[in-house]
Design a protein around this motif. Structure first.
Motif, PDB file in Angstrom:
ATOM      1  N   THR A 216      86.270   4.341   8.413  1.00 16.21           N
ATOM      2  CA  THR A 216      84.918   4.450   8.965  1.00 16.21           C
ATOM      3  C   THR A 216      83.815   4.501   7.913  1.00 16.21           C
ATOM      4  N   SER A 217      84.162   4.765   6.657  1.00 15.37           N
ATOM      5  CA  SER A 217      83.166   4.834   5.592  1.00 15.37           C
ATOM      6  C   SER A 217      83.732   4.206   4.328  1.00 15.37           C
ATOM      7  N   GLY A 218      82.843   3.884   3.403  1.00 12.14           N
ATOM      8  CA  GLY A 218      83.307   3.292   2.155  1.00 12.14           C
ATOM      9  C   GLY A 218      82.164   3.024   1.204  1.00 12.14           C
ATOM     10  N   ALA A 219      82.500   2.462   0.041  1.00 11.34           N
ATOM     11  CA  ALA A 219      81.506   2.224  -0.996  1.00 11.34           C
ATOM     12  C   ALA A 219      81.939   1.064  -1.870  1.00 11.34           C
ATOM     13  N   ALA A 220      80.975   0.272  -2.324  1.00 13.09           N
ATOM     14  CA  ALA A 220      81.221  -0.769  -3.314  1.00 13.09           C
ATOM     15  C   ALA A 220      80.804  -0.246  -4.677  1.00 13.09           C
ATOM     16  N   THR A 221      81.633  -0.472  -5.679  1.00 15.96           N
ATOM     17  CA  THR A 221      81.387   0.122  -6.989  1.00 15.96           C
ATOM     18  C   THR A 221      81.102  -0.883  -8.096  1.00 15.96           C
ATOM     19  N   ALA A 222      81.511  -2.137  -7.942  1.00 16.77           N
ATOM     20  CA  ALA A 222      81.272  -3.125  -8.997  1.00 16.77           C
ATOM     21  C   ALA A 222      81.379  -4.529  -8.424  1.00 16.77           C
ATOM     22  N   ILE A 223      80.721  -5.488  -9.104  1.00 11.40           N
ATOM     23  CA  ILE A 223      80.709  -6.885  -8.666  1.00 11.40           C
ATOM     24  C   ILE A 223      80.697  -7.784  -9.892  1.00 11.40           C
ATOM     25  N   ASN A 224      81.321  -8.969  -9.777  1.00 14.81           N
ATOM     26  CA  ASN A 224      81.260  -9.941 -10.869  1.00 14.81           C
ATOM     27  C   ASN A 224      80.484 -11.179 -10.436  1.00 14.81           C
ATOM     28  N   ASP A 225      80.384 -12.156 -11.328  1.00 10.43           N
ATOM     29  CA  ASP A 225      79.576 -13.347 -11.042  1.00 10.43           C
ATOM     30  C   ASP A 225      80.281 -14.340 -10.134  1.00 10.43           C
ATOM     31  N   ASN A 226      81.509 -14.046  -9.740  1.00  9.63           N
ATOM     32  CA  ASN A 226      82.207 -14.863  -8.743  1.00  9.63           C
ATOM     33  C   ASN A 226      82.059 -14.278  -7.344  1.00  9.63           C
ATOM     34  N   GLY A 227      81.251 -13.208  -7.234  1.00  7.50           N
ATOM     35  CA  GLY A 227      81.055 -12.568  -5.941  1.00  7.50           C
ATOM     36  C   GLY A 227      82.199 -11.690  -5.517  1.00  7.50           C
ATOM     37  N   GLN A 228      83.152 -11.425  -6.413  1.00  5.49           N
ATOM     38  CA  GLN A 228      84.233 -10.481  -6.108  1.00  5.49           C
ATOM     39  C   GLN A 228      83.691  -9.061  -6.276  1.00  5.49           C
ATOM     40  N   ILE A 229      83.991  -8.219  -5.301  1.00  5.48           N
ATOM     41  CA  ILE A 229      83.469  -6.858  -5.262  1.00  5.48           C
ATOM     42  C   ILE A 229      84.635  -5.897  -5.105  1.00  5.48           C
ATOM     43  N   VAL A 230      84.564  -4.752  -5.774  1.00  7.50           N
ATOM     44  CA  VAL A 230      85.587  -3.726  -5.613  1.00  7.50           C
ATOM     45  C   VAL A 230      84.947  -2.431  -5.138  1.00  7.50           C
ATOM     46  N   ILE A 232      85.860   1.320  -2.383  1.00 11.93           N
ATOM     47  CA  ILE A 232      86.754   2.230  -1.679  1.00 11.93           C
ATOM     48  C   ILE A 232      86.533   2.131  -0.173  1.00 11.93           C
ATOM     49  N   SER A 233      87.569   2.502   0.575  1.00 14.93           N
ATOM     50  CA  SER A 233      87.533   2.498   2.034  1.00 14.93           C
ATOM     51  C   SER A 233      88.336   3.681   2.534  1.00 14.93           C
ATOM     52  N   GLY A 234      87.726   4.447   3.466  1.00 16.83           N
ATOM     53  CA  GLY A 234      88.414   5.613   4.011  1.00 16.83           C
ATOM     54  C   GLY A 234      87.599   6.255   5.106  1.00 16.83           C
ATOM     55  N   ILE A 235      87.553   7.599   5.101  1.00 17.77           N
ATOM     56  CA  ILE A 235      86.747   8.317   6.086  1.00 17.77           C
ATOM     57  C   ILE A 235      85.512   8.895   5.404  1.00 17.77           C
ATOM     58  N   CYS A 236      84.598   9.442   6.179  1.00 19.15           N
ATOM     59  CA  CYS A 236      83.332   9.939   5.645  1.00 19.15           C
ATOM     60  C   CYS A 236      83.536  11.061   4.633  1.00 19.15           C
TER      61      CYS A 236
END
Length: 406
Positions: A216-230, A232-236
């Motif tokens: 139900t909640s999550g966050a993006a922490t980094a991105i590269n120039d290929n549009g790949q994003i990393v 987290i995914s979990g609960i609030c």
């Protein structure tokens, strides 16, 4: 004929001996080849007793934070030896907290606004500020561009946001609240938050990224120039890792992939991704839900997730390791600690499971301060992080530049 055989035998023996001697010489040279050395320097501060470099791009721009005399932290940029105070969005504090790899003049981070928290939330950013003003203000992700800072909008109904990274395609990533009051939120957190992408070329429009089904909640922490994003995914949960980081994930081509863990269902947090799509971060320990012990990892498409170990031979024993930055050469930097975090050291994993202590005198030379963490590394091999001044005990930002010994 006998003489010719004897000569041939002697010649063959000589050649074999010469080859063996040559191989031994090569091995000896390889063993005695000096390690990479660094010229380490302290970066200027805003006058307080705590500064840290958290990001370095390929233009050697270092960004992070510096504390002022009043204890408030401001997001800071160091360029060519010049310190720039990025200021705030109206509140007391701001900071650049993750790796911002953009090389087009854009810095992103978090900042307090002048507006009070409407729901009493501490929000994720409180962990990156100093007391007494670490809470009480609404926070937004920010973009600093053309010498100006602007706030990024949260999702409809939400109050707070957080920006972590920016690529050269005009995309900024992070997380932001929506208007959903979630009973799985813990402690002071009230609203759900979602991994976010802001398109800064289209008026900072925000859109969310898909979560692992059931989360139900999550966050993006980094991105590269290929549009790949990393991220987290979990609960609030508490909006600071833990159960929100149930899954470490990679977003690409519109989908989400669970990249695995090292045995725990918490604190699984990617921190950086290079242009090849190699990911580093830290994973939770199965016996420690509160995250006191973490384990650095590297993930690649070919090999999956692999642990990066802490330093060997330390007393007390090091059991905690955290990876924060990776470059295109797959050099990884981070920190190694004992269980009580009384001895934390800046380290580099250079294509090995075990790291090297950047405090090795053969590496840092006569730099007197203690390198406590390494937060990022660029493609030149330049490293930034936080050190401790042995005279004053102040936390200081540093830059370590490889020295060419050729």
């Amino acid at each position: 004929m006998k003489t010719q055989k004897q000569v041939s035998h002697l010649l063959l023996t000589f050649l074999i001996g010469a080859c063996c001697f040559g191989a031994a010489l090569v091995q000896t040279q390889a063993k005695t080849k000096p390690k990479v050395q660094y010229h380490v320097s302290t970066l200027a501060s805003l006058g307080g007793t705590s500064s840290g470099g958290n990001s370095i791009n390929d233009q050697s721009w270092v960004s992070g934070y510096s504390r002022q005399l009043d204890r408030n932290r401001h997001a800071t940029l160091w360029r060519n030896g010049v310190l720039t105070d990025l200021l705030t969005l109206g509140g007391p504090n701001s900071s650049v907290t993750w790796n911002v790899k953009n090389t087009a003049g854009i810095i992103v981070g978090i900042s307090q606004t002048a507006d009070p928290q409407l729901l009493g939330e501490s929000w994720s950013s409180a962990a990156f500020y100093s007391t007494p003003n670490d809470t009480g203000y609404i926070n937004l992700g920010f973009v600093w561009q053309n010498n100006q800072m602007r706030g990024l909008p949260p999702f409809p109904g939400g109050n707070n946001g957080f920006a972590t990274g920016a690529n050269n395609l005009g995309q900024v990533v992070g997380w932001a609240e929506n208007g959903v009051h979630d009973p799985n939120c813990c402690c002071t957190q009230v609203l759900q938050f979602l991994p976010a992408v802001w398109d800064i070329g289209s008026g900072d429009q925000i859109h969310d990224l898909p979560l692992i089904p059931g989360d139900t909640s999550g966050a993006a922490t980094a991105i590269n120039d290929n549009g790949q994003i990393v991220g987290i995914s979990g609960i609030c949960d508490q909006a600071v890792g833990r159960h929100t980081a149930k899954h470490a994930v990679l977003w690409e081509n519109g989908g989400v992939t669970n990249i695995g863990n090292l045995g725990a269902q918490w604190w699984n947090t990617p921190t950086a991704i290079n242009q090849h799509g190699d990911v580093v971060g830290f994973a939770g320990d199965p016996a420690d839900v509160e995250g006191n012990i973490l384990h650095a990892f590297i993930w690649t498409k070919d090999n999956g997730i692999k642990a990066l170990k802490p330093l060997r031979g330390r007393v007390p024993q090091h059991v905690d390791s955290e990876a924060y930055g990776i470059n295109e050469a797959q050099q990884v930097v981070g920190v190694s600690c004992d269980a009580d975090r009384n001895d934390c050291r800046a380290v580099i994993w250079d294509h090995g499971v075990y790291p090297t202590d950047l405090n090795d005198p053969d590496l840092k030379g006569d730099y007197s301060s203690f390198l406590a963490s390494a937060k990022d590394i660029n493609d030149k091999g330049e490293i930034t992080g936080r050190a401790v001044d042995p005279t004053t005990g102040a936390l200081i930002a540093y830059l370590a530049v490889p020295v060419d010994n050729n």
